[in-house]
Scaffold this motif. Sequence first.
Motif, PDB file in Angstrom:
ATOM      1  N   LEU A 264      -2.013   3.829 -12.904  1.00  0.00           N
ATOM      2  CA  LEU A 264      -2.390   3.991 -11.496  1.00  0.00           C
ATOM      3  C   LEU A 264      -3.512   3.070 -11.040  1.00  0.00           C
ATOM      4  O   LEU A 264      -3.434   2.547  -9.923  1.00  0.00           O
ATOM      5  CB  LEU A 264      -2.725   5.452 -11.194  1.00  0.00           C
ATOM      6  N   PRO A 265      -4.564   2.825 -11.838  1.00  0.00           N
ATOM      7  CA  PRO A 265      -5.570   1.869 -11.365  1.00  0.00           C
ATOM      8  C   PRO A 265      -4.968   0.481 -11.106  1.00  0.00           C
ATOM      9  O   PRO A 265      -5.323  -0.186 -10.136  1.00  0.00           O
ATOM     10  CB  PRO A 265      -6.593   1.833 -12.499  1.00  0.00           C
ATOM     11  N   LEU A 266      -4.040   0.079 -11.931  1.00  0.00           N
ATOM     12  CA  LEU A 266      -3.369  -1.206 -11.744  1.00  0.00           C
ATOM     13  C   LEU A 266      -2.480  -1.165 -10.503  1.00  0.00           C
ATOM     14  O   LEU A 266      -2.495  -2.092  -9.685  1.00  0.00           O
ATOM     15  CB  LEU A 266      -2.541  -1.538 -12.986  1.00  0.00           C
ATOM     16  N   VAL A 267      -1.729  -0.073 -10.344  1.00  0.00           N
ATOM     17  CA  VAL A 267      -0.862   0.089  -9.179  1.00  0.00           C
ATOM     18  C   VAL A 267      -1.684   0.017  -7.895  1.00  0.00           C
ATOM     19  O   VAL A 267      -1.300  -0.643  -6.931  1.00  0.00           O
ATOM     20  CB  VAL A 267      -0.091   1.431  -9.257  1.00  0.00           C
TER      21      VAL A 267
ATOM     22  N   GLN B 198       0.813  -1.211   0.000  1.00  0.00           N
ATOM     23  CA  GLN B 198       0.000   0.000   0.000  1.00  0.00           C
ATOM     24  C   GLN B 198       0.853   1.271   0.000  1.00  0.00           C
ATOM     25  O   GLN B 198       0.523   2.237  -0.680  1.00  0.00           O
ATOM     26  CB  GLN B 198      -0.944  -0.015   1.212  1.00  0.00           C
ATOM     27  N   LEU B 199       1.961   1.258   0.748  1.00  0.00           N
ATOM     28  CA  LEU B 199       2.833   2.436   0.778  1.00  0.00           C
ATOM     29  C   LEU B 199       3.476   2.669  -0.590  1.00  0.00           C
ATOM     30  O   LEU B 199       3.531   3.802  -1.075  1.00  0.00           O
ATOM     31  CB  LEU B 199       3.902   2.313   1.863  1.00  0.00           C
ATOM     32  N   ASP B 200       3.952   1.589  -1.229  1.00  0.00           N
ATOM     33  CA  ASP B 200       4.503   1.719  -2.585  1.00  0.00           C
ATOM     34  C   ASP B 200       3.450   2.304  -3.521  1.00  0.00           C
ATOM     35  O   ASP B 200       3.736   3.197  -4.322  1.00  0.00           O
ATOM     36  CB  ASP B 200       4.942   0.361  -3.137  1.00  0.00           C
ATOM     37  N   SER B 201       2.239   1.805  -3.420  1.00  0.00           N
ATOM     38  CA  SER B 201       1.142   2.271  -4.268  1.00  0.00           C
ATOM     39  C   SER B 201       0.877   3.761  -4.048  1.00  0.00           C
ATOM     40  O   SER B 201       0.727   4.518  -5.014  1.00  0.00           O
ATOM     41  CB  SER B 201      -0.114   1.451  -3.983  1.00  0.00           C
ATOM     42  N   ARG B 202       0.830   4.181  -2.795  1.00  0.00           N
ATOM     43  CA  ARG B 202       0.595   5.593  -2.488  1.00  0.00           C
ATOM     44  C   ARG B 202       1.742   6.466  -2.988  1.00  0.00           C
ATOM     45  O   ARG B 202       1.529   7.558  -3.506  1.00  0.00           O
ATOM     46  CB  ARG B 202       0.383   5.773  -0.989  1.00  0.00           C
ATOM     47  N   LEU B 203       2.986   5.977  -2.851  1.00  0.00           N
ATOM     48  CA  LEU B 203       4.154   6.712  -3.329  1.00  0.00           C
ATOM     49  C   LEU B 203       4.115   6.858  -4.849  1.00  0.00           C
ATOM     50  O   LEU B 203       4.342   7.944  -5.387  1.00  0.00           O
ATOM     51  CB  LEU B 203       5.443   5.996  -2.888  1.00  0.00           C
ATOM     52  N   LEU B 204       3.781   5.788  -5.549  1.00  0.00           N
ATOM     53  CA  LEU B 204       3.690   5.843  -7.008  1.00  0.00           C
ATOM     54  C   LEU B 204       2.582   6.792  -7.460  1.00  0.00           C
ATOM     55  O   LEU B 204       2.755   7.553  -8.420  1.00  0.00           O
ATOM     56  CB  LEU B 204       3.473   4.440  -7.583  1.00  0.00           C
TER      57      LEU B 204
END
Length: 161
Positions: free
Chosen positions: A147-150, A5-11
């Motif tokens: 982003l939807p995939l991330v 989740q953190l990686d996703s938020r950072l991306l």
Amino acid sequence: MTIDQLDSRLLALLTAEPRLGVLECSRRLGVARGTVQARLDRLMSRGVITGFGPDVSTAALGYDVTAFVLLEIRQVAGHEPVAHRLAHIPEVLEVHTVTGGSDLMCRVVARTNADLQRVIDEIVEVQGVVRTSSIIALDTPVPYRVLPLVADVPRRAARES
């Protein structure tokens, strides 16, 4: 590679505002600067993040026509020599090997429909190209996005575990 989740938020943050520094990212995400830097380093070393360059509008450069050109090629030398030659045509933005009745698919841009004919003529001149067919894009209701995939990767991983 699985992202959390953190990686996703950072991306998502860097996609929305690619010029943010590590310190500002850490502030907005509520984590230590070192954590953000370590995450960025890991995402880059594993090939998840492939660049930080600006997104360039081809239309703003005067290339208002986007088309997808399907190529049938001679299979003698394979795809690489043809793809290498196509890479020398500036209007060829992407080349993909594909399945089906064609061998390669190119995303190309042109200034006008008449200019598109010039680009296609250049493509046909490439040694190894036998035939082309093209599809002109009229609009892009869903532009390239990840982003939807991330955002979905951590959710899917949580559901599967």
